[in-house]
Design a protein around this motif. Sequence first.
Motif, mmCIF file in Angstrom:
data_model
loop_
_atom_site.group_PDB
_atom_site.id
_atom_site.type_symbol
_atom_site.label_atom_id
_atom_site.label_comp_id
_atom_site.label_asym_id
_atom_site.label_seq_id
_atom_site.Cartn_x
_atom_site.Cartn_y
_atom_site.Cartn_z
ATOM 1 N N ARG A 97 -49.037 35.418 74.972
ATOM 2 C CA ARG A 97 -48.836 36.334 73.710
ATOM 3 C C ARG A 97 -49.278 37.873 74.025
ATOM 4 O O ARG A 97 -50.435 37.819 74.553
ATOM 5 C CB ARG A 97 -49.654 35.560 72.714
ATOM 6 C CG ARG A 97 -49.511 36.346 71.402
ATOM 7 C CD ARG A 97 -49.816 35.841 69.844
ATOM 8 N NE ARG A 97 -49.775 36.709 68.821
ATOM 9 C CZ ARG A 97 -48.638 36.685 68.513
ATOM 10 N NH1 ARG A 97 -47.643 36.208 68.706
ATOM 11 N NH2 ARG A 97 -48.317 37.493 67.055
ATOM 12 N N HIS A 98 -48.486 38.684 73.696
ATOM 13 C CA HIS A 98 -48.633 40.057 74.168
ATOM 14 C C HIS A 98 -48.956 40.951 72.776
ATOM 15 O O HIS A 98 -48.502 40.676 71.809
ATOM 16 C CB HIS A 98 -47.425 40.545 74.893
ATOM 17 C CG HIS A 98 -46.913 39.807 75.911
ATOM 18 N ND1 HIS A 98 -47.348 40.153 77.295
ATOM 19 C CD2 HIS A 98 -45.787 38.954 76.102
ATOM 20 C CE1 HIS A 98 -46.848 39.311 77.983
ATOM 21 N NE2 HIS A 98 -45.935 38.277 77.345
ATOM 22 N N PHE A 99 -49.883 42.013 73.273
ATOM 23 C CA PHE A 99 -50.018 42.842 72.266
ATOM 24 C C PHE A 99 -49.685 44.286 72.991
ATOM 25 O O PHE A 99 -50.442 44.679 73.920
ATOM 26 C CB PHE A 99 -51.694 42.882 71.807
ATOM 27 C CG PHE A 99 -51.938 43.772 70.581
ATOM 28 C CD1 PHE A 99 -52.185 42.920 69.323
ATOM 29 C CD2 PHE A 99 -52.121 45.085 70.475
ATOM 30 C CE1 PHE A 99 -52.716 43.520 68.130
ATOM 31 C CE2 PHE A 99 -52.487 45.715 69.598
ATOM 32 C CZ PHE A 99 -52.563 45.057 68.191
ATOM 33 N N GLU A 106 -41.213 55.608 67.780
ATOM 34 C CA GLU A 106 -39.997 55.559 68.430
ATOM 35 C C GLU A 106 -39.816 54.854 69.663
ATOM 36 O O GLU A 106 -38.978 53.960 69.959
ATOM 37 C CB GLU A 106 -39.506 56.985 68.883
ATOM 38 C CG GLU A 106 -38.202 57.214 69.153
ATOM 39 C CD GLU A 106 -37.885 58.572 69.619
ATOM 40 O OE1 GLU A 106 -36.491 58.878 69.685
ATOM 41 O OE2 GLU A 106 -38.847 59.331 69.807
ATOM 42 N N VAL A 107 -40.802 55.018 70.791
ATOM 43 C CA VAL A 107 -40.655 54.250 72.016
ATOM 44 C C VAL A 107 -40.955 52.812 71.645
ATOM 45 O O VAL A 107 -40.311 52.125 72.117
ATOM 46 C CB VAL A 107 -41.637 54.783 72.962
ATOM 47 C CG1 VAL A 107 -41.800 54.000 74.229
ATOM 48 C CG2 VAL A 107 -40.918 56.267 73.445
ATOM 49 N N LEU A 108 -42.114 52.627 70.892
ATOM 50 C CA LEU A 108 -42.458 51.214 70.299
ATOM 51 C C LEU A 108 -41.154 50.335 69.758
ATOM 52 O O LEU A 108 -41.092 49.344 70.336
ATOM 53 C CB LEU A 108 -43.755 51.205 69.631
ATOM 54 C CG LEU A 108 -44.793 51.684 70.352
ATOM 55 C CD1 LEU A 108 -45.981 51.655 69.276
ATOM 56 C CD2 LEU A 108 -45.338 50.571 71.477
ATOM 57 N N ASP A 109 -40.411 50.979 68.883
ATOM 58 C CA ASP A 109 -39.621 50.090 68.291
ATOM 59 C C ASP A 109 -38.282 49.666 69.300
ATOM 60 O O ASP A 109 -37.791 48.681 69.249
ATOM 61 C CB ASP A 109 -38.937 51.073 67.176
ATOM 62 C CG ASP A 109 -39.846 51.249 65.852
ATOM 63 O OD1 ASP A 109 -40.740 50.543 65.809
ATOM 64 O OD2 ASP A 109 -39.512 52.368 65.189
ATOM 65 N N SER A 110 -37.891 51.015 70.083
ATOM 66 C CA SER A 110 -36.928 50.731 71.028
ATOM 67 C C SER A 110 -37.456 49.793 72.122
ATOM 68 O O SER A 110 -36.545 48.636 72.380
ATOM 69 C CB SER A 110 -36.607 51.838 71.779
ATOM 70 O OG SER A 110 -35.706 51.622 72.616
ATOM 71 N N LEU A 111 -38.632 49.616 72.618
ATOM 72 C CA LEU A 111 -39.205 48.547 73.448
ATOM 73 C C LEU A 111 -39.146 47.273 72.967
ATOM 74 O O LEU A 111 -38.797 46.212 73.736
ATOM 75 C CB LEU A 111 -40.991 48.930 73.836
ATOM 76 C CG LEU A 111 -41.331 48.145 74.606
ATOM 77 C CD1 LEU A 111 -40.762 48.299 76.174
ATOM 78 C CD2 LEU A 111 -42.985 48.624 74.762
ATOM 79 N N LYS A 112 -39.671 47.068 71.832
ATOM 80 C CA LYS A 112 -39.573 45.653 71.109
ATOM 81 C C LYS A 112 -38.239 45.216 71.033
ATOM 82 O O LYS A 112 -37.879 44.152 71.275
ATOM 83 C CB LYS A 112 -40.163 46.002 69.592
ATOM 84 C CG LYS A 112 -40.148 44.488 68.883
ATOM 85 C CD LYS A 112 -40.746 44.860 67.391
ATOM 86 C CE LYS A 112 -41.130 43.493 66.839
ATOM 87 N NZ LYS A 112 -41.844 43.581 65.440
ATOM 88 N N ILE A 122 -41.161 37.753 71.174
ATOM 89 C CA ILE A 122 -41.636 39.023 71.275
ATOM 90 C C ILE A 122 -41.305 39.687 69.926
ATOM 91 O O ILE A 122 -41.983 40.551 69.504
ATOM 92 C CB ILE A 122 -41.298 39.903 72.471
ATOM 93 C CG1 ILE A 122 -41.925 39.368 73.727
ATOM 94 C CG2 ILE A 122 -41.501 41.354 72.109
ATOM 95 C CD1 ILE A 122 -41.891 40.025 74.892
ATOM 96 N N SER A 123 -40.202 39.257 69.103
ATOM 97 C CA SER A 123 -40.081 39.920 67.725
ATOM 98 C C SER A 123 -41.300 39.691 66.707
ATOM 99 O O SER A 123 -41.466 40.328 65.813
ATOM 100 C CB SER A 123 -38.780 39.247 67.063
ATOM 101 O OG SER A 123 -38.913 37.920 67.003
ATOM 102 N N ASN A 124 -42.125 38.748 67.081
ATOM 103 C CA ASN A 124 -43.137 38.416 66.426
ATOM 104 C C ASN A 124 -44.559 38.765 66.728
ATOM 105 O O ASN A 124 -45.658 38.521 66.503
ATOM 106 C CB ASN A 124 -43.178 36.692 66.051
ATOM 107 C CG ASN A 124 -41.893 36.078 65.377
ATOM 108 O OD1 ASN A 124 -41.528 36.910 64.329
ATOM 109 N ND2 ASN A 124 -41.295 34.986 65.662
ATOM 110 N N MET A 125 -44.442 39.623 67.822
ATOM 111 C CA MET A 125 -45.660 40.299 68.317
ATOM 112 C C MET A 125 -45.969 41.521 67.915
ATOM 113 O O MET A 125 -44.900 42.163 67.288
ATOM 114 C CB MET A 125 -45.683 40.206 69.812
ATOM 115 C CG MET A 125 -45.522 38.586 70.417
ATOM 116 S SD MET A 125 -45.300 38.373 72.225
ATOM 117 C CE MET A 125 -45.170 36.819 72.542
#
Length: 242
Positions: A97-99, A106-112, A122-125
């Motif tokens: 499980r990742h955090f 902007e970067v986090l949304d694209s990274l996810k 990962i969609s639920n992390m």
Amino acid sequence: MQSYFNILLEFEKTKVNKTIEDTILSGKKGYVCAIEANNLAIANRDISFNKIVNNALVNICDGANIAALAGHIHKQKFTSYNGNSIFLHYIGQKKFRHFFIGNTTEVLDSLKNNLTKIDPSISNMTFKELPFLKVEDFDYKNIAEEINLDSADLIWVSLGAPKQEIFMSKLLPFLDKGVMVGVGAAFNFNASTGNVKRAPQWMINIRLEWLYRAFEEPKKNVPRYCNFLKILPKLYLEECKK
């Protein structure tokens, strides 16, 4: 780990991975620093930062030229294990499980979005942006409470060096478990947005990624490389004496 250029480093990837996974499986905690030219230079000028880096669970070498130089001096074949490589290694395993913390929304949304294509879970992390603060001003207790409630195994930190290393050392006392890894620009490399991109593979292969980064962000990276070059002769001579 052994000391190279006054920093404890582990060049063997299998040992790095075993240290991280043993810590996770035993429910313990720690942090991992990716050592490149900038934080290597800072650690040799700043005693307090040197202590932070050398108190890490394990340190990886995030510079192919640093690995090559250490290998030349010690007559061994050393290779780097950079932040992006360790990041993708554990994302690809699909078992922890990742955090994800730091960088921009902007970067986090694209990274996810991109990482979910590799591992749908990962969609639920959690992907958490931090306010733009000095490193001493973060509310470490509240940040840790969120991570503890999440029960994350790996906490990826993208704040840039040396901020992320200091951040991890300050956050550690409040964590219940988990391994933090400072990965700098790895979030940017694996997102589909922003101006920070990974160097072409041919430049990586011939150890010129630093040059690409210098042209990509000259105001940020050129002074860093200059500071490293200033102390390099001294570090080289000291290491040769060992």
